[in-house]
Write a protein that holds these residues in place. Sequence first.
Motif, PDB file in Angstrom:
ATOM      1  N   GLY A   1     -12.461  -3.661  -2.769  1.00  0.00           N
ATOM      2  CA  GLY A   1     -12.034  -4.315  -4.002  1.00  0.00           C
ATOM      3  C   GLY A   1     -10.697  -3.811  -4.494  1.00  0.00           C
ATOM      4  O   GLY A   1      -9.929  -4.572  -5.090  1.00  0.00           O
ATOM      5  N   SER A   2     -10.400  -2.540  -4.243  1.00  0.00           N
ATOM      6  CA  SER A   2      -9.117  -1.990  -4.698  1.00  0.00           C
ATOM      7  C   SER A   2      -7.945  -2.671  -4.010  1.00  0.00           C
ATOM      8  O   SER A   2      -6.931  -2.988  -4.642  1.00  0.00           O
ATOM      9  CB  SER A   2      -9.071  -0.479  -4.432  1.00  0.00           C
ATOM     10  N   LYS A   3      -8.076  -2.911  -2.697  1.00  0.00           N
ATOM     11  CA  LYS A   3      -7.001  -3.589  -1.972  1.00  0.00           C
ATOM     12  C   LYS A   3      -6.829  -5.023  -2.461  1.00  0.00           C
ATOM     13  O   LYS A   3      -5.709  -5.507  -2.614  1.00  0.00           O
ATOM     14  CB  LYS A   3      -7.297  -3.584  -0.469  1.00  0.00           C
ATOM     15  N   LEU A   4      -7.953  -5.674  -2.729  1.00  0.00           N
ATOM     16  CA  LEU A   4      -7.891  -7.044  -3.233  1.00  0.00           C
ATOM     17  C   LEU A   4      -7.261  -7.086  -4.622  1.00  0.00           C
ATOM     18  O   LEU A   4      -6.413  -7.940  -4.918  1.00  0.00           O
ATOM     19  CB  LEU A   4      -9.309  -7.623  -3.276  1.00  0.00           C
ATOM     20  N   ARG A   5      -7.636  -6.139  -5.464  1.00  0.00           N
ATOM     21  CA  ARG A   5      -7.099  -6.090  -6.815  1.00  0.00           C
ATOM     22  C   ARG A   5      -5.605  -5.780  -6.798  1.00  0.00           C
ATOM     23  O   ARG A   5      -4.835  -6.272  -7.641  1.00  0.00           O
ATOM     24  CB  ARG A   5      -7.857  -5.032  -7.625  1.00  0.00           C
ATOM     25  N   GLU A   6      -5.168  -4.972  -5.831  1.00  0.00           N
ATOM     26  CA  GLU A   6      -3.744  -4.665  -5.707  1.00  0.00           C
ATOM     27  C   GLU A   6      -2.943  -5.933  -5.438  1.00  0.00           C
ATOM     28  O   GLU A   6      -1.864  -6.129  -6.012  1.00  0.00           O
ATOM     29  CB  GLU A   6      -3.543  -3.662  -4.570  1.00  0.00           C
ATOM     30  N   ASP A   7      -3.454  -6.819  -4.578  1.00  0.00           N
ATOM     31  CA  ASP A   7      -2.778  -8.090  -4.313  1.00  0.00           C
ATOM     32  C   ASP A   7      -2.718  -8.948  -5.564  1.00  0.00           C
ATOM     33  O   ASP A   7      -1.721  -9.624  -5.828  1.00  0.00           O
ATOM     34  CB  ASP A   7      -3.505  -8.852  -3.201  1.00  0.00           C
TER      35      ASP A   7
ATOM     36  N   THR B   1     -12.579  -5.194 -13.622  1.00  0.00           N
ATOM     37  CA  THR B   1     -12.025  -4.055 -14.349  1.00  0.00           C
ATOM     38  C   THR B   1     -10.561  -4.305 -14.708  1.00  0.00           C
ATOM     39  O   THR B   1      -9.922  -5.206 -14.174  1.00  0.00           O
ATOM     40  CB  THR B   1     -12.123  -2.768 -13.503  1.00  0.00           C
ATOM     41  N   LYS B   2     -10.040  -3.483 -15.604  1.00  0.00           N
ATOM     42  CA  LYS B   2      -8.672  -3.691 -16.083  1.00  0.00           C
ATOM     43  C   LYS B   2      -7.625  -3.135 -15.131  1.00  0.00           C
ATOM     44  O   LYS B   2      -6.521  -3.669 -15.051  1.00  0.00           O
ATOM     45  CB  LYS B   2      -8.513  -3.049 -17.467  1.00  0.00           C
ATOM     46  N   THR B   3      -7.939  -2.050 -14.436  1.00  0.00           N
ATOM     47  CA  THR B   3      -6.948  -1.420 -13.567  1.00  0.00           C
ATOM     48  C   THR B   3      -7.567  -1.058 -12.224  1.00  0.00           C
ATOM     49  O   THR B   3      -8.798  -0.958 -12.084  1.00  0.00           O
ATOM     50  CB  THR B   3      -6.387  -0.134 -14.200  1.00  0.00           C
ATOM     51  N   ILE B   4      -6.698  -0.840 -11.229  1.00  0.00           N
ATOM     52  CA  ILE B   4      -7.159  -0.433  -9.901  1.00  0.00           C
ATOM     53  C   ILE B   4      -7.804   0.951  -9.958  1.00  0.00           C
ATOM     54  O   ILE B   4      -8.814   1.211  -9.296  1.00  0.00           O
ATOM     55  CB  ILE B   4      -5.986  -0.417  -8.908  1.00  0.00           C
ATOM     56  N   SER B   5      -7.228   1.848 -10.743  1.00  0.00           N
ATOM     57  CA  SER B   5      -7.762   3.212 -10.817  1.00  0.00           C
ATOM     58  C   SER B   5      -9.182   3.215 -11.382  1.00  0.00           C
ATOM     59  O   SER B   5     -10.035   3.991 -10.938  1.00  0.00           O
ATOM     60  CB  SER B   5      -6.852   4.089 -11.676  1.00  0.00           C
ATOM     61  N   THR B   6      -9.439   2.328 -12.342  1.00  0.00           N
ATOM     62  CA  THR B   6     -10.792   2.228 -12.890  1.00  0.00           C
ATOM     63  C   THR B   6     -11.766   1.755 -11.834  1.00  0.00           C
ATOM     64  O   THR B   6     -12.873   2.289 -11.698  1.00  0.00           O
ATOM     65  CB  THR B   6     -10.819   1.263 -14.084  1.00  0.00           C
TER      66      THR B   6
END
Length: 273
Positions: free
Chosen positions: A96-102, A183-188
């Motif tokens: 999900g982090s990679k997807l959210r980064e895009d 979520t609001k941010t990737i770090s979260t």
Amino acid sequence: MADTTILPANQRTLKNRVGVGTTIRNSGTLAYRALLKMSKNPEIFVDFFVVLPVMFTLLFTFLFGGAIAGNIPNYLPIVIPGVLLMSSFTNCTTAGSKLREDVDKGTTSRFKSMPIARIAPLAGSLTADPIRYVMGGITVFTTGYILGYRPEAGIPAVIFSILFVMFVAWCLSWVFAFISLCTKTISTASAIGVVVMFPLVFLSNAFVPAETMPGWLQYFVLHINPLSRVIIVVRQLLAYGIIGADFWLVLFGTLALLVVFIPLTLIAYKRKA
């Protein structure tokens, strides 16, 4: 002459609809893109294919092998399935982090302007992940082989175990993709993945037999924590080459996750993108 007519939004949507075959090809192309991104980031391979599989196998084997199983050869059948699960399930939290980064970088907005299937960026990103799970599994068993581990059921059981854990981790990656998009941010999103997965992995029978735990913890490990069921399945496969009731329980449970979270992830992705 090229058609430069500006169509209404609903007509543009109809014009850009694609068939199943095109959707599969688009998803494959974007899965290849995800693999290329991985190849350009060597630190990913160091973290997921060296630190987790190799270092944790060596760490647990030499630190706890004698204390838990009496010697290292007796501990390897316990620890190898545990590290296999930990490496694969830790990898799935990053999907999900990679997807959210895009999404945050606007890459998905550019994809929306292209005549491709709307699901292709999402499906492509998550389709590339099983390659990482397989590579991590191969590293785990290679390390175990060097240490002297020889599964009783042979190579077919090893291959089936890697594929089984890969499928379960891929199903779980849809859950974390959904969480990431909400979520609001990737770090979260990354923090949630760590907070959820690491306690479940270590509060399971992955590295320690459940029989050695206090009664209340043993009940949680064997009856509540779903990851313990995955470990039981893998150990049965590697030791006896059998598929028991736990296999079907895990399989139907992960399929239920797909039925629930694929639509939810698609909805969240469309809202974000």
